[in-house]
Design a protein around this motif. Structure first.
Motif, PDB file in Angstrom:
ATOM      1  N   GLY A   1      53.525  42.062  40.484  1.00 22.08           N
ATOM      2  CA  GLY A   1      54.381  42.928  39.689  1.00 22.08           C
ATOM      3  C   GLY A   1      53.633  43.691  38.617  1.00 22.08           C
ATOM      4  O   GLY A   1      52.427  43.527  38.431  1.00 22.08           O
ATOM      5  N   LYS A   2      54.373  44.514  37.892  1.00 21.14           N
ATOM      6  CA  LYS A   2      53.769  45.419  36.908  1.00 21.14           C
ATOM      7  C   LYS A   2      53.996  44.994  35.461  1.00 21.14           C
ATOM      8  O   LYS A   2      53.399  45.563  34.561  1.00 21.14           O
ATOM      9  CB  LYS A   2      54.338  46.838  37.099  1.00 21.14           C
ATOM     10  N   LEU A   3      54.868  44.019  35.196  1.00 19.23           N
ATOM     11  CA  LEU A   3      55.176  43.631  33.824  1.00 19.23           C
ATOM     12  C   LEU A   3      54.301  42.478  33.374  1.00 19.23           C
ATOM     13  O   LEU A   3      54.026  41.555  34.143  1.00 19.23           O
ATOM     14  CB  LEU A   3      56.648  43.233  33.709  1.00 19.23           C
ATOM     15  N   GLY A   4      53.862  42.533  32.119  1.00 14.93           N
ATOM     16  CA  GLY A   4      53.015  41.471  31.574  1.00 14.93           C
ATOM     17  C   GLY A   4      51.701  42.023  31.086  1.00 14.93           C
ATOM     18  O   GLY A   4      51.404  43.212  31.211  1.00 14.93           O
ATOM     19  N   ASP A   5      50.900  41.149  30.513  1.00 13.80           N
ATOM     20  CA  ASP A   5      49.604  41.525  29.952  1.00 13.80           C
ATOM     21  C   ASP A   5      48.524  41.415  31.019  1.00 13.80           C
ATOM     22  O   ASP A   5      48.425  40.400  31.708  1.00 13.80           O
ATOM     23  CB  ASP A   5      49.247  40.610  28.781  1.00 13.80           C
ATOM     24  N   LEU A   6      47.699  42.463  31.105  1.00 15.59           N
ATOM     25  CA  LEU A   6      46.611  42.495  32.086  1.00 15.59           C
ATOM     26  C   LEU A   6      45.310  42.059  31.428  1.00 15.59           C
ATOM     27  O   LEU A   6      44.925  42.574  30.381  1.00 15.59           O
ATOM     28  CB  LEU A   6      46.456  43.904  32.658  1.00 15.59           C
ATOM     29  N   GLU A   7      44.643  41.079  32.038  1.00 13.79           N
ATOM     30  CA  GLU A   7      43.341  40.627  31.565  1.00 13.79           C
ATOM     31  C   GLU A   7      42.315  40.887  32.658  1.00 13.79           C
ATOM     32  O   GLU A   7      42.591  40.673  33.838  1.00 13.79           O
ATOM     33  CB  GLU A   7      43.384  39.146  31.219  1.00 13.79           C
ATOM     34  N   GLU A   8      41.141  41.351  32.256  1.00 14.61           N
ATOM     35  CA  GLU A   8      40.079  41.676  33.204  1.00 14.61           C
ATOM     36  C   GLU A   8      38.834  40.880  32.833  1.00 14.61           C
ATOM     37  O   GLU A   8      38.435  40.857  31.666  1.00 14.61           O
ATOM     38  CB  GLU A   8      39.798  43.181  33.139  1.00 14.61           C
ATOM     39  N   VAL A   9      38.230  40.228  33.823  1.00 17.06           N
ATOM     40  CA  VAL A   9      37.038  39.407  33.603  1.00 17.06           C
ATOM     41  C   VAL A   9      35.988  39.801  34.634  1.00 17.06           C
ATOM     42  O   VAL A   9      36.288  39.899  35.822  1.00 17.06           O
ATOM     43  CB  VAL A   9      37.355  37.903  33.748  1.00 17.06           C
ATOM     44  N   PHE A  10      34.761  40.014  34.152  1.00 21.57           N
ATOM     45  CA  PHE A  10      33.635  40.287  35.037  1.00 21.57           C
ATOM     46  C   PHE A  10      32.743  39.054  35.093  1.00 21.57           C
ATOM     47  O   PHE A  10      32.462  38.441  34.065  1.00 21.57           O
ATOM     48  CB  PHE A  10      32.836  41.496  34.539  1.00 21.57           C
ATOM     49  N   LEU A  11      32.303  38.711  36.287  1.00 22.55           N
ATOM     50  CA  LEU A  11      31.365  37.604  36.447  1.00 22.55           C
ATOM     51  C   LEU A  11      29.953  38.102  36.159  1.00 22.55           C
ATOM     52  O   LEU A  11      29.644  39.285  36.376  1.00 22.55           O
ATOM     53  CB  LEU A  11      31.452  37.033  37.863  1.00 22.55           C
ATOM     54  N   HIS A  12      29.107  37.216  35.676  1.00 21.14           N
ATOM     55  CA  HIS A  12      27.710  37.551  35.411  1.00 21.14           C
ATOM     56  C   HIS A  12      26.951  37.636  36.733  1.00 21.14           C
ATOM     57  O   HIS A  12      27.383  37.051  37.742  1.00 21.14           O
ATOM     58  CB  HIS A  12      27.074  36.496  34.515  1.00 21.14           C
ATOM     59  N   PRO A  13      25.811  38.343  36.774  1.00 25.36           N
ATOM     60  CA  PRO A  13      25.015  38.369  38.008  1.00 25.36           C
ATOM     61  C   PRO A  13      24.690  36.939  38.468  1.00 25.36           C
ATOM     62  O   PRO A  13      24.292  36.096  37.663  1.00 25.36           O
ATOM     63  CB  PRO A  13      23.743  39.124  37.586  1.00 25.36           C
ATOM     64  N   GLY A  14      24.910  36.673  39.736  1.00 21.60           N
ATOM     65  CA  GLY A  14      24.656  35.348  40.291  1.00 21.60           C
ATOM     66  C   GLY A  14      25.723  34.319  39.989  1.00 21.60           C
ATOM     67  O   GLY A  14      25.591  33.160  40.368  1.00 21.60           O
TER      68      GLY A  14
ATOM     69  N   LEU B   1      46.299  29.688  36.383  1.00 20.78           N
ATOM     70  CA  LEU B   1      45.051  29.685  37.139  1.00 20.78           C
ATOM     71  C   LEU B   1      43.906  29.412  36.176  1.00 20.78           C
ATOM     72  O   LEU B   1      43.830  30.015  35.102  1.00 20.78           O
ATOM     73  CB  LEU B   1      44.802  31.048  37.806  1.00 20.78           C
ATOM     74  N   GLU B   2      43.014  28.496  36.563  1.00 19.86           N
ATOM     75  CA  GLU B   2      41.803  28.248  35.799  1.00 19.86           C
ATOM     76  C   GLU B   2      40.630  28.249  36.765  1.00 19.86           C
ATOM     77  O   GLU B   2      40.560  27.424  37.669  1.00 19.86           O
ATOM     78  CB  GLU B   2      41.852  26.918  35.049  1.00 19.86           C
ATOM     79  N   PHE B   3      39.736  29.208  36.569  1.00 18.50           N
ATOM     80  CA  PHE B   3      38.555  29.355  37.411  1.00 18.50           C
ATOM     81  C   PHE B   3      37.373  28.671  36.729  1.00 18.50           C
ATOM     82  O   PHE B   3      37.166  28.831  35.529  1.00 18.50           O
ATOM     83  CB  PHE B   3      38.216  30.833  37.613  1.00 18.50           C
ATOM     84  N   VAL B   4      36.582  27.945  37.511  1.00 21.14           N
ATOM     85  CA  VAL B   4      35.354  27.332  37.020  1.00 21.14           C
ATOM     86  C   VAL B   4      34.210  27.987  37.790  1.00 21.14           C
ATOM     87  O   VAL B   4      34.261  28.103  39.014  1.00 21.14           O
ATOM     88  CB  VAL B   4      35.343  25.801  37.255  1.00 21.14           C
ATOM     89  N   THR B   5      33.165  28.410  37.049  1.00 22.20           N
ATOM     90  CA  THR B   5      32.050  29.081  37.708  1.00 22.20           C
ATOM     91  C   THR B   5      30.818  28.180  37.755  1.00 22.20           C
ATOM     92  O   THR B   5      30.732  27.184  37.028  1.00 22.20           O
ATOM     93  CB  THR B   5      31.670  30.389  36.981  1.00 22.20           C
ATOM     94  N   ASN B   6      29.884  28.565  38.587  1.00 24.93           N
ATOM     95  CA  ASN B   6      28.618  27.829  38.695  1.00 24.93           C
ATOM     96  C   ASN B   6      27.761  27.969  37.433  1.00 24.93           C
ATOM     97  O   ASN B   6      26.777  27.266  37.274  1.00 24.93           O
ATOM     98  CB  ASN B   6      27.828  28.284  39.927  1.00 24.93           C
ATOM     99  N   LYS B   7      28.141  28.841  36.515  1.00 22.27           N
ATOM    100  CA  LYS B   7      27.434  29.005  35.242  1.00 22.27           C
ATOM    101  C   LYS B   7      28.125  28.227  34.120  1.00 22.27           C
ATOM    102  O   LYS B   7      27.784  28.375  32.949  1.00 22.27           O
ATOM    103  CB  LYS B   7      27.347  30.484  34.851  1.00 22.27           C
ATOM    104  N   GLY B   8      29.145  27.419  34.472  1.00 21.71           N
ATOM    105  CA  GLY B   8      29.805  26.572  33.490  1.00 21.71           C
ATOM    106  C   GLY B   8      30.932  27.234  32.705  1.00 21.71           C
ATOM    107  O   GLY B   8      31.413  26.659  31.740  1.00 21.71           O
TER     108      GLY B   8
END
Length: 164
Positions: free
Chosen positions: A74-87, A104-111
């Protein structure tokens, strides 16, 4: 001769290393189905946009390589944008759902831990089945919110036709 052929095929199948797995589907049964399976050919996930309101994960979009997928939700709500680091890759996804996706909670290989939404509902924890594999793409269903989501895991550059 036939025995030799059967043994050769059996050994070949056993020797092939498996790498892809699927976690999900988490959420309710409504909405229209979507899949980013074709997007992974542009490269690994490098960024994502998550739209949230006070109760739900409203929308989702991911960047594969340098190309953004279609926006789902949908279109309502706050939009958050996250970029992953190289690698950097997503190696685990936790969250909560009821009839719709709530957290949603994402865990990356960079901690890094990247958290979106509200801490309410039934918990899930999605991880790849095979070692050294990462989140390759999303699938699920959406309408005015994200109804359900699934996670597809494989090696970082598996199937990538445009990766550097």
């Amino acid at each position: 001769m036939l025995l030799w052929v059967l043994l050769s095929v059996c050994c070949l199948v056993t020797a092939q290393q498996r790498s892809s797995s699927y976690s999900g589907e988490y959420g309710g049964g409504g909405g229209k189905r979507f899949s980013h399976s074709g997007n992974q050919l542009n490269g690994p996930i490098t960024a994502f946009r998550i739209r949230v309101n006070r109760n739900y994960i409203v929308g989702l979009q991911a960047q594969y390589g340098t190309t953004w997928s279609d926006y789902k939700g949908g279109k309502l709500g706050d939009l958050e944008e996250v970029f992953l680091h190289p690698g950097e890759h997503i190696i685990q996804v936790s969250g909560k759902y009821s009839s719709y996706l709530r957290l949603l909670e994402f865990v990356t290989n960079k901690g890094r831990y990247l958290r979106f939404g509200k801490d309410y509902g039934t918990s899930f924890n999605a991880v790849p089945l095979y070692p050294n594999t990462v989140l390759r793409f999303f699938s699920g269903s959406s309408g005015s919110v994200i109804d359900a989501i699934g996670f597809h895991w494989d090696y970082p550059n598996s199937g990538c036709t445009h990766c550097n």
